[in-house]
Design a protein around this motif. Structure first.
Motif, PDB file in Angstrom:
ATOM      1  N   ALA A  45       6.413   0.260   8.953  1.00 12.14           N
ATOM      2  CA  ALA A  45       6.721  -0.076   7.566  1.00 12.14           C
ATOM      3  C   ALA A  45       7.248   1.148   6.819  1.00 12.14           C
ATOM      4  CB  ALA A  45       5.475  -0.631   6.872  1.00 12.14           C
ATOM      5  N   PHE A  46       6.643   2.297   7.071  1.00  9.12           N
ATOM      6  CA  PHE A  46       7.076   3.539   6.434  1.00  9.12           C
ATOM      7  C   PHE A  46       8.506   3.881   6.849  1.00  9.12           C
ATOM      8  CE2 PHE A  46       7.351   8.068   5.743  1.00  9.12           C
ATOM      9  CZ  PHE A  46       6.620   8.279   4.586  1.00  9.12           C
ATOM     10  N   VAL A  47       8.807   3.744   8.138  1.00 11.27           N
ATOM     11  CA  VAL A  47      10.156   4.028   8.629  1.00 11.27           C
ATOM     12  C   VAL A  47      11.165   3.056   8.020  1.00 11.27           C
ATOM     13  CG1 VAL A  47      11.618   4.028  10.680  1.00 11.27           C
ATOM     14  CG2 VAL A  47       9.364   5.079  10.767  1.00 11.27           C
ATOM     15  N   SER A  48      10.803   1.776   7.931  1.00 10.23           N
ATOM     16  CA  SER A  48      11.700   0.776   7.346  1.00 10.23           C
ATOM     17  C   SER A  48      12.062   1.126   5.916  1.00 10.23           C
ATOM     18  CB  SER A  48      11.049  -0.611   7.398  1.00 10.23           C
ATOM     19  OG  SER A  48      10.766  -0.991   8.724  1.00 10.23           O
ATOM     20  N   LEU A  49      11.095   1.605   5.151  1.00 13.71           N
ATOM     21  CA  LEU A  49      11.341   1.944   3.748  1.00 13.71           C
ATOM     22  C   LEU A  49      12.152   3.221   3.603  1.00 13.71           C
ATOM     23  CD1 LEU A  49       7.835   1.124   2.226  1.00 13.71           C
ATOM     24  CD2 LEU A  49       9.942  -0.167   1.892  1.00 13.71           C
ATOM     25  N   THR A  50      11.943   4.169   4.505  1.00 12.80           N
ATOM     26  CA  THR A  50      12.597   5.464   4.360  1.00 12.80           C
ATOM     27  C   THR A  50      14.026   5.484   4.902  1.00 12.80           C
ATOM     28  OG1 THR A  50      11.431   6.140   6.367  1.00 12.80           O
ATOM     29  CG2 THR A  50      10.520   6.861   4.279  1.00 12.80           C
ATOM     30  N   ILE A  51      14.376   4.548   5.774  1.00 14.81           N
ATOM     31  CA  ILE A  51      15.765   4.525   6.242  1.00 14.81           C
ATOM     32  C   ILE A  51      16.674   3.784   5.265  1.00 14.81           C
ATOM     33  CG2 ILE A  51      15.119   4.672   8.666  1.00 14.81           C
ATOM     34  CD1 ILE A  51      15.670   1.703   8.927  1.00 14.81           C
ATOM     35  N   LEU A  52      16.094   3.101   4.281  1.00 19.42           N
ATOM     36  CA  LEU A  52      16.919   2.372   3.311  1.00 19.42           C
ATOM     37  C   LEU A  52      17.851   3.290   2.520  1.00 19.42           C
ATOM     38  CD1 LEU A  52      14.523  -0.381   1.871  1.00 19.42           C
ATOM     39  CD2 LEU A  52      16.508  -0.684   3.354  1.00 19.42           C
ATOM     40  N   ASP A  85       0.822  -1.207   0.000  1.00 19.76           N
ATOM     41  CA  ASP A  85       0.000   0.000   0.000  1.00 19.76           C
ATOM     42  C   ASP A  85       0.861   1.263   0.000  1.00 19.76           C
ATOM     43  OD1 ASP A  85      -2.266  -1.523  -0.017  1.00 19.76           O
ATOM     44  OD2 ASP A  85      -2.645  -1.372   2.142  1.00 19.76           O
ATOM     45  N   ILE A  86       1.933   1.227   0.784  1.00 23.71           N
ATOM     46  CA  ILE A  86       2.804   2.399   0.858  1.00 23.71           C
ATOM     47  C   ILE A  86       3.568   2.599  -0.449  1.00 23.71           C
ATOM     48  CG2 ILE A  86       4.838   3.368   2.012  1.00 23.71           C
ATOM     49  CD1 ILE A  86       3.879   2.051   4.574  1.00 23.71           C
ATOM     50  N   LEU A  87       4.101   1.520  -1.009  1.00 24.96           N
ATOM     51  CA  LEU A  87       4.908   1.622  -2.226  1.00 24.96           C
ATOM     52  C   LEU A  87       4.081   1.972  -3.449  1.00 24.96           C
ATOM     53  CD1 LEU A  87       7.367  -1.377  -1.727  1.00 24.96           C
ATOM     54  CD2 LEU A  87       7.887   1.055  -1.552  1.00 24.96           C
ATOM     55  N   THR A  88       2.838   1.564  -3.472  1.00 24.45           N
ATOM     56  CA  THR A  88       1.980   1.870  -4.622  1.00 24.45           C
ATOM     57  C   THR A  88       1.295   3.223  -4.507  1.00 24.45           C
ATOM     58  OG1 THR A  88       0.169   0.632  -3.555  1.00 24.45           O
ATOM     59  CG2 THR A  88       1.538  -0.549  -5.168  1.00 24.45           C
ATOM     60  N   GLY A  89       1.413   3.869  -3.371  1.00 24.41           N
ATOM     61  CA  GLY A  89       0.836   5.197  -3.198  1.00 24.41           C
ATOM     62  C   GLY A  89       1.791   6.283  -3.658  1.00 24.41           C
ATOM     63  N   SER A  90       1.245   7.372  -4.148  1.00 21.50           N
ATOM     64  CA  SER A  90       2.079   8.471  -4.649  1.00 21.50           C
ATOM     65  C   SER A  90       2.689   9.301  -3.519  1.00 21.50           C
ATOM     66  CB  SER A  90       1.241   9.378  -5.556  1.00 21.50           C
ATOM     67  OG  SER A  90       0.135   9.916  -4.848  1.00 21.50           O
ATOM     68  N   ALA A  91       2.069   9.286  -2.342  1.00 17.59           N
ATOM     69  CA  ALA A  91       2.550  10.126  -1.246  1.00 17.59           C
ATOM     70  C   ALA A  91       3.955   9.729  -0.810  1.00 17.59           C
ATOM     71  CB  ALA A  91       1.584  10.045  -0.063  1.00 17.59           C
ATOM     72  N   PHE A  92       4.204   8.420  -0.698  1.00 16.25           N
ATOM     73  CA  PHE A  92       5.514   7.958  -0.236  1.00 16.25           C
ATOM     74  C   PHE A  92       6.626   8.450  -1.153  1.00 16.25           C
ATOM     75  CE2 PHE A  92       8.867   4.744  -0.768  1.00 16.25           C
ATOM     76  CZ  PHE A  92       9.429   4.776   0.501  1.00 16.25           C
ATOM     77  N   TRP A  93       6.430   8.312  -2.460  1.00 14.82           N
ATOM     78  CA  TRP A  93       7.470   8.716  -3.407  1.00 14.82           C
ATOM     79  C   TRP A  93       7.636  10.225  -3.429  1.00 14.82           C
ATOM     80  CZ3 TRP A  93      10.349   4.808  -4.553  1.00 14.82           C
ATOM     81  CH2 TRP A  93       9.787   3.525  -4.597  1.00 14.82           C
ATOM     82  N   GLY A  94       6.557  10.962  -3.172  1.00 14.91           N
ATOM     83  CA  GLY A  94       6.686  12.411  -3.075  1.00 14.91           C
ATOM     84  C   GLY A  94       7.507  12.825  -1.863  1.00 14.91           C
ATOM     85  N   LEU A 140       7.882  14.147   8.233  1.00 18.86           N
ATOM     86  CA  LEU A 140       6.546  14.731   8.341  1.00 18.86           C
ATOM     87  C   LEU A 140       5.494  13.819   7.731  1.00 18.86           C
ATOM     88  CD1 LEU A 140       7.188  18.491   7.450  1.00 18.86           C
ATOM     89  CD2 LEU A 140       7.132  17.396   9.687  1.00 18.86           C
ATOM     90  N   GLY A 141       5.887  13.018   6.753  1.00 18.95           N
ATOM     91  CA  GLY A 141       4.933  12.122   6.116  1.00 18.95           C
ATOM     92  C   GLY A 141       4.403  11.053   7.046  1.00 18.95           C
ATOM     93  N   ILE A 142       5.161  10.738   8.087  1.00 21.47           N
ATOM     94  CA  ILE A 142       4.705   9.726   9.043  1.00 21.47           C
ATOM     95  C   ILE A 142       3.432  10.169   9.748  1.00 21.47           C
ATOM     96  CG2 ILE A 142       5.360   8.491  11.159  1.00 21.47           C
ATOM     97  CD1 ILE A 142       8.209   8.579  10.290  1.00 21.47           C
TER      98      ILE A 142
END
Length: 266
Positions: free
Chosen positions: A235-242, A49-58, A217-219
């Motif tokens: 999950a969001f934190v795991s993806l963003t610290i990569l 859900d996070i990876l397919t959403g546009s907000a995460f990539w923004g 801020l996205g969190i």
């Protein structure tokens, strides 16, 4: 004894990261029941859900633009200042260095109120420059300390030979100093990148438009009035610290080389 102590320190770092990563595969109920356990059923729904959403990539794009811009500006400005302090003697240089180092004595949060008024005065609210420029300024003192120590250890004979061939201070800086300083430049760049990537307070004060939000801020989008989606947050934190981990992985050998060479004389 040493191995046990190092293992304990490593566990303090690895276990929270592992719990964060595993938490993204759990439901909210399972996360409350066993926050540090292995998921009974591995669910990839939250990550998808996070990876397919546009907000995460923004958010990721905004963080990359701000962090990389802060790295470039800090490395460029700090290397020039450190080169002047290391190679050129002029009246008041020591006092100017001491004045710059005063910035390391005060935490960033103490300047947030006057900084907000200055950013507002220059019309940089809801503007990435309102984050990039202050981060660059607050990173300068630490960067100059590391770079100046490294530049002072460059062989004097190299500059003398270049000067005989007609190369001045500016030419020597770009042609010799910067190419020979890759380890310490990577060290400074990594520290600035990680600091900027994880900065929460300054973007919170400067940015109001959600389209400009960075990843810290996205969190907040997963924190509602009555419920907090902790599995999505983890999950969001795991993806963003990569990105920060990947950046550090590719530059760690330069970091070690820069710190060790800058810590000894000769």
């Amino acid at each position: 004894m040493r191995a046990a102590f190092l293992s304990f320190i490593a566990a303090l770092v690895i276990l929270p990261l592992l719990a964060t990563f595993l938490g993204g595969f759990k439901t909210l109920g399972e996360l409350r029941a066993a926050p540090f356990g292995i998921p009974s059923e591995w669910s990839f729904t939250v990550f998808v859900d996070i990876l397919t959403g546009s907000a995460f990539w923004g958010y990721l794009r905004n963080s990359l633009i701000i962090s990389l811009s802060a790295v470039v500006l800090t490395v460029l400005c700090a290397s020039m200042a450190a080169y002047v302090f290391a190679q050129i003697r002029f009246f008041g240089s020591r006092y100017l260095q001491s004045y710059m180092l005063l910035g390391m004595m005060f935490p960033f949060a103490t300047a947030i109120v006057p900084l907000f008024f200055q950013i507002n005065r220059f019309g940089l609210l809801d503007n990435p420059l309102g984050i990039i420029l202050p981060q660059t300024a607050f990173s300068m003192a630490f960067a100059v300390v590391l770079l100046r120590s490294f530049f002072q250890q460059l062989p004097k004979e190299l500059f003398e030979a270049a000067y005989v061939d007609g190369c001045g201070y500016v030419g020597f800086f770009f042609r010799f100093t910067l190419p020979l300083s890759t380890p310490i430049l990577a060290t400074v760049g990594t520290f600035v990148f990680v600091q900027s990537w994880n900065n929460y307070l300054l973007p919170l004060v400067v940015l109001n438009e959600q389209s400009l939000f960075t990843w810290p801020l996205g969190i907040m989008q997963f924190r509602g009035e009555f419920i907090v989606e902790w599995n999505r947050i983890l999950a969001f934190v795991s993806l963003t610290i990569l990105p920060a981990l990947i950046f550090f992985t590719f530059t760690q050998k330069y970091i070690v080389a820069g710190l060790t060479r800058g810590s000894v004389k000769g």
